[in-house]
Structures are given as C-alpha cells and as structure tokens.
Scaffold this motif. Structure first.
Motif, PDB file in Angstrom:
ATOM      1  N   UNK A  19      -2.029  52.789  56.407  1.00  0.00           N
ATOM      2  CA  UNK A  19      -2.163  52.109  55.118  1.00  0.00           C
ATOM      3  C   UNK A  19      -2.244  50.592  55.250  1.00  0.00           C
ATOM      4  N   UNK A  20      -1.571  50.012  56.223  1.00  0.00           N
ATOM      5  CA  UNK A  20      -1.677  48.555  56.389  1.00  0.00           C
ATOM      6  C   UNK A  20      -3.117  48.175  56.742  1.00  0.00           C
ATOM      7  N   UNK A 110      -3.203  51.597  42.825  1.00  0.00           N
ATOM      8  CA  UNK A 110      -2.480  52.866  42.826  1.00  0.00           C
ATOM      9  C   UNK A 110      -2.152  53.312  44.250  1.00  0.00           C
ATOM     10  N   UNK A 111      -3.081  53.089  45.172  1.00  0.00           N
ATOM     11  CA  UNK A 111      -2.832  53.462  46.563  1.00  0.00           C
ATOM     12  C   UNK A 111      -1.647  52.686  47.129  1.00  0.00           C
ATOM     13  N   UNK A 112      -1.588  51.399  46.817  1.00  0.00           N
ATOM     14  CA  UNK A 112      -0.503  50.569  47.342  1.00  0.00           C
ATOM     15  C   UNK A 112       0.840  50.947  46.728  1.00  0.00           C
ATOM     16  N   UNK A 113       0.852  51.228  45.437  1.00  0.00           N
ATOM     17  CA  UNK A 113       2.092  51.621  44.767  1.00  0.00           C
ATOM     18  C   UNK A 113       2.615  52.929  45.350  1.00  0.00           C
ATOM     19  N   UNK A 114       1.717  53.874  45.588  1.00  0.00           N
ATOM     20  CA  UNK A 114       2.138  55.159  46.154  1.00  0.00           C
ATOM     21  C   UNK A 114       2.679  54.964  47.576  1.00  0.00           C
ATOM     22  N   UNK A 119       6.997  54.895  51.694  1.00  0.00           N
ATOM     23  CA  UNK A 119       7.762  54.081  52.639  1.00  0.00           C
ATOM     24  C   UNK A 119       9.256  54.131  52.319  1.00  0.00           C
ATOM     25  N   UNK A 120       9.581  54.187  51.052  1.00  0.00           N
ATOM     26  CA  UNK A 120      10.979  54.203  50.612  1.00  0.00           C
ATOM     27  C   UNK A 120      11.633  55.569  50.848  1.00  0.00           C
ATOM     28  N   UNK A 121      10.882  56.647  50.602  1.00  0.00           N
ATOM     29  CA  UNK A 121      11.474  57.988  50.645  1.00  0.00           C
ATOM     30  C   UNK A 121      11.204  58.734  51.948  1.00  0.00           C
ATOM     31  N   UNK A 122      10.142  58.328  52.675  1.00  0.00           N
ATOM     32  CA  UNK A 122       9.764  59.049  53.880  1.00  0.00           C
ATOM     33  C   UNK A 122       9.083  60.371  53.603  1.00  0.00           C
ATOM     34  N   UNK A 123       8.634  60.574  52.368  1.00  0.00           N
ATOM     35  CA  UNK A 123       8.012  61.835  51.981  1.00  0.00           C
ATOM     36  C   UNK A 123       6.714  61.605  51.224  1.00  0.00           C
ATOM     37  N   UNK A 138       0.764  65.312  44.846  1.00  0.00           N
ATOM     38  CA  UNK A 138       0.092  64.714  46.008  1.00  0.00           C
ATOM     39  C   UNK A 138      -1.389  65.082  46.003  1.00  0.00           C
ATOM     40  N   UNK A 139      -1.693  66.329  45.689  1.00  0.00           N
ATOM     41  CA  UNK A 139      -3.089  66.767  45.609  1.00  0.00           C
ATOM     42  C   UNK A 139      -3.810  66.086  44.451  1.00  0.00           C
TER      43      UNK A 139
END
Length: 267
Positions: A19-20, A110-114, A119-123, A138-139
C-alpha cells in the motif's frame, strides 16, 4: 458458526509494502493532474511522494514491522488522506479544475482509510461487525474499487478505441451485478446465520471475473507501452497500478475464502 470480531489476519509488513507503493503513486498521479498554477498543491504532492518513497525504501529493508514504524506509516498516510480531502473539497466547490475525476480522489482516499484500519487491527475485515459480514464487506470494498477502475479506464480511452471500450463496458456490467449481489449478501449476513454457503459460492464465482479484469488491464498496459493504444492516460504506470490492485484483490480473496471455509465448514 463463530461470530467473533474481525477476520482474515494479514502480514502487516507485506501489506504496508504494497500500500505504501500504491500511495506513493497516488501522490504522483495527483501531482500530474493538478493545474499548473497551483504550485502550492503540486509542491505538497511532491513532498508526500518523497516521504512515501522513503518509507517504501525502509519497508523493503525490514524483516518485520515494529510499532514505531507502523506509527510513522500511519502518520504519513493520514497526511495523504488530509491532502486528498482538501483536493476533493476544492473540486466539489468548483474552486479548482484539475485533470482528474472527483470520484478518483474519493476512490484513492477510501483505499487509504481502509489501509489505516487494517494497519491498526491486523485484519482484512472490519472489526465493528460480525465476522461473516466483515468478510463480505472486504469483497464489497474491492468490487467497488474494480468497478471504478473500469469506469476510469473507459473514460480515458480515445473514442476510436471501440473494441476495448466495448470490452470494458461488458465486464463493467458484470462487476456492477457482482457488487450489488455482495451488498445484498452482506445485509443478509447481519441476521447471524449459522451457515451461509451461498457466500462461499459467490466468492468462488467472482475469482475468475477478477482474473479476467486483471488480464484486460495487463493487456492495456502492454499496448500503451508499445504505443498501440490511443488514450488520455497520463502515464503507463496508471494501468500497471490498477493491474497490481487486481492482483491484491485476488490475494485477499484467498484469505477471505479460507476464513469463510473455516467459519462455515462443510454442510
């Protein structure tokens, strides 16, 4: 069936690397499309590009992601989100007329927010809904992203590219149908069914559709590199960018499918 919070654990180092790089390219695409008289915004986009490039170099050299680096990534991505917000607001208020669609800025925001949530939850799946609903969301996220990619590419092609435009319109209809189905299955899942095998079938059905779109994007990228396509695409990188996101969707689908099978089991 378990109704735990969140699902689909991910490798945060690999997720961040992917993502980066994507966000670095977002900064580039915004810079390329800004009006030449908005030197302030052009400079800010370049600064974000440089910061994200430096983070990408750090991530590629790391073997793990510690909390300090995760915090640094979150900080830079938050800056990027704020920048995208400001650019979109200027467009919506007709205070600036850049060479990109407002929906494109909303799309990349939206991609960055997700990503920050992941990153916060690891999921992969959201943690504020039951597990099944989160996996379907997710789908939904990715199907919407893919449908918008189709629309963006279609509108950047020269009108003479009738064959490619027709192919994009056909597959676009199929993605629109898949997105509606995913949304419907998502709201159904809020009833907390003990099993819901239709969701597994749906996940199996959309995988070849995503592969077909991925291949179409790769074909368009190659044609652009060979100067065999007429378009208003600002850089061939854009088509490679959206192709990589289709590959990421396919990777995430594998995670979703495994988690669905674990939750639902044979019925």
């Amino acid at each position: 069936m378990s109704h735990g919070r969140g699902a689909g654990q991910v490798d945060l180092l690999q997720e961040s690397r992917f993502w980066v790089r994507i966000f670095k390219e977002h900064a580039l695409f915004i810079r390329l499309g800004l009006p030449c008289d908005r030197t302030d915004l052009i400079s800010e986009a370049q600064t974000l590009f440089d910061e994200l490039s430096a983070l990408e170099d750090v991530l590629m050299a790391r073997r793990s992601l510690d909390s300090r680096l995760a915090g640094e990534i979150a900080s830079v991505v938050s800056e990027l989100i704020a920048f995208k917000d400001r650019v979109l607001r200027l467009q919506l208020q007709c205070e600036m007329f850049p060479n990109f669609f407002p929906l494109l800025i909303d799309h990349i925001r939206r991609e960055a927010v997700r990503f920050l949530e992941v990153l916060k939850t690891g999921r992969l799946a959201p943690t504020d809904v039951n597990t099944l609903t989160g996996l379907i969301e997710t789908e939904v996220f990715w199907l919407r992203i893919m449908r918008e990619h189709i629309a963006f590419i279609r509108h950047l092609l020269d009108p003479s590219e009738r064959t490619l435009i027709s192919s994009l319109e056909t597959i676009g209809t199929r993605f629109s149908d898949a997105l509606e189905t995913a949304r419907e299955l998502g709201t159904m899942s809020m009833s907390h069914p003990d099993y819901f095998n239709r969701v597994i079938r749906f996940t199996e059905e959309i995988e070849p559709l995503v592969k077909e779109l991925r291949d179409l994007k790769a074909q368009a990228f190659q044609l652009l590199l060979e100067c065999k396509i007429l378009s208003a695409v600002s850089s061939p990188l854009l088509l490679d960018h959206v192709r990589r996101e289709a590959d990421k969707f396919l990777e995430d689908l594998q995670v979703v499918r495994r988690e669905l099978e674990r939750l639902l089991g044979p019925r």
